[in-house]
Write an enzyme that holds these catalytic residues in place. Sequence first.
Site, PDB file in Angstrom:
ATOM      1  N   HIS A  98       0.833  -1.213   0.000  1.00  0.00           N
ATOM      2  CA  HIS A  98       0.000   0.000   0.000  1.00  0.00           C
ATOM      3  C   HIS A  98       0.857   1.248   0.000  1.00  0.00           C
ATOM      4  O   HIS A  98       2.013   1.243   0.387  1.00  0.00           O
ATOM      5  CB  HIS A  98      -0.910   0.036   1.233  1.00  0.00           C
ATOM      6  CG  HIS A  98      -0.160   0.146   2.539  1.00  0.00           C
ATOM      7  ND1 HIS A  98       0.537  -0.903   3.089  1.00  0.00           N
ATOM      8  CD2 HIS A  98       0.027   1.187   3.374  1.00  0.00           C
ATOM      9  CE1 HIS A  98       1.106  -0.518   4.214  1.00  0.00           C
ATOM     10  NE2 HIS A  98       0.822   0.757   4.421  1.00  0.00           N
ATOM     11  N   ASP A 100       0.375   5.056   1.736  1.00  0.00           N
ATOM     12  CA  ASP A 100      -0.431   5.464   2.890  1.00  0.00           C
ATOM     13  C   ASP A 100      -1.663   6.300   2.512  1.00  0.00           C
ATOM     14  O   ASP A 100      -1.558   7.283   1.772  1.00  0.00           O
ATOM     15  CB  ASP A 100       0.434   6.254   3.884  1.00  0.00           C
ATOM     16  CG  ASP A 100       1.426   5.344   4.607  1.00  0.00           C
ATOM     17  OD1 ASP A 100       1.121   4.147   4.787  1.00  0.00           O
ATOM     18  OD2 ASP A 100       2.501   5.828   4.990  1.00  0.00           O
ATOM     19  N   HIS A 251       4.640   0.174   0.284  1.00  0.00           N
ATOM     20  CA  HIS A 251       5.424  -0.556   1.287  1.00  0.00           C
ATOM     21  C   HIS A 251       4.592  -1.679   1.890  1.00  0.00           C
ATOM     22  O   HIS A 251       3.360  -1.696   1.772  1.00  0.00           O
ATOM     23  CB  HIS A 251       5.984   0.393   2.353  1.00  0.00           C
ATOM     24  CG  HIS A 251       4.961   1.301   2.957  1.00  0.00           C
ATOM     25  ND1 HIS A 251       4.465   2.405   2.298  1.00  0.00           N
ATOM     26  CD2 HIS A 251       4.338   1.273   4.146  1.00  0.00           C
ATOM     27  CE1 HIS A 251       3.581   3.023   3.055  1.00  0.00           C
ATOM     28  NE2 HIS A 251       3.472   2.346   4.188  1.00  0.00           N
ATOM     29  N   ARG A 266       5.260   7.402  13.512  1.00  0.00           N
ATOM     30  CA  ARG A 266       5.105   7.830  12.109  1.00  0.00           C
ATOM     31  C   ARG A 266       4.523   9.246  12.008  1.00  0.00           C
ATOM     32  O   ARG A 266       3.610   9.597  12.755  1.00  0.00           O
ATOM     33  CB  ARG A 266       4.181   6.872  11.363  1.00  0.00           C
ATOM     34  CG  ARG A 266       4.170   7.137   9.858  1.00  0.00           C
ATOM     35  CD  ARG A 266       3.313   6.139   9.110  1.00  0.00           C
ATOM     36  NE  ARG A 266       1.907   6.499   9.183  1.00  0.00           N
ATOM     37  CZ  ARG A 266       0.913   5.752   8.717  1.00  0.00           C
ATOM     38  NH1 ARG A 266       1.159   4.568   8.166  1.00  0.00           N
ATOM     39  NH2 ARG A 266      -0.333   6.128   8.810  1.00  0.00           N
TER      40      ARG A 266
HETATM   41  C1  SIN Z   1       3.054   1.818   7.470  1.00  0.00           C
HETATM   42  O1  SIN Z   1       2.298   1.192   6.734  1.00  0.00           O
HETATM   43  O2  SIN Z   1       3.226   3.035   7.331  1.00  0.00           O
HETATM   44  C2  SIN Z   1       3.814   1.076   8.538  1.00  0.00           C
HETATM   45  C3  SIN Z   1       4.933   0.284   7.987  1.00  0.00           C
HETATM   46  C4  SIN Z   1       5.626  -0.549   9.033  1.00  0.00           C
HETATM   47  O3  SIN Z   1       5.026  -0.833  10.091  1.00  0.00           O
HETATM   48  O4  SIN Z   1       6.765  -0.949   8.808  1.00  0.00           O
END
Ligand code: SIN
Length: 277
Positions: A98, A100, A251, A266
């Site tokens: 995905h 974000d 990612h 984040r």
């Molecule tokens: C995310 O999807 O932004 C998180 C990625 C992660 O937990 O490594």
Amino acid sequence: MALVADRLTPALGAELTGFDPHSTFDTEEIDELHAQLMEHHVLFIRDCDLAPVKMAELGAALGTLGARHHSYVTHPDSDDVVILEWKGDDLPDAAEWHSDMTYRDTPPFASILKAVIVPPAGGDTLWASMFSVYDSLPSGMKDDLAGLEAVHDMGAFRTPAYRGGGNSGILDAYSSAGTAVHPMVAHHPISGRPYLNVSESFTRFVIGLSAPEAGRLLTELFDRINRPEHHVRLRWKPNTLALWDNRGTQHYAVVDYLPHLRQLHRVAVVHDARESR
Ligand code: SIN
């Protein structure tokens, strides 16, 4: 700052050295960081002890903060920092390709993620270059995708919404998360490069196709994103920071570490301050 980038795969990603987490993030420094981001799409910085407030400052130096997540909790020191934490038998939600929050009209342009607690092994994150995926498509498929648009919604976030409130829980989650239609092939606003703009997490339907046609087309595209030639993989350590451009990357957070604890912070940056320069 004299940043030095060590490219990790032909598709994307670089380990960056020379970044000072205690800097005041003046315009020239952030211009240099942004230039590295445009070149490599995802940057990894080791030993980057950035406190939550400083992480939000870094985000604000890159652009406008916002796009608060509809379900994650925020850090007590900064509302701009969300805490991603998984352990025990929680089912992490990011083990799907995905970009974000594409279920919003204006998804974040960049995300900054810092590891706080990492499991003894596993819990890696992979990024995929959607430029590389697009470039690899047969020309007939590129022609078919031109002009098509797809619907993005919150995907598997429906499960906690339903368990928390039944049908009305889903409707409430929809109204706070939103849903958006985006072109299936987008162009990076700075480089102009085309990239594939659908994800298995959030892209649900193709406007103008029947449900079976849309399902077949999306499945074919999702399979292509899975090919390792398009990927780079990060093994986290505490204080490893990843900064990525959501326009042209996706990612996937690997879930192989439970019941151990994995915690990250984040920050989402909505508008790229350097886009219109
Ligand atoms: C995310 O999807 O932004 C998180 C990625 C992660 O937990 O490594």
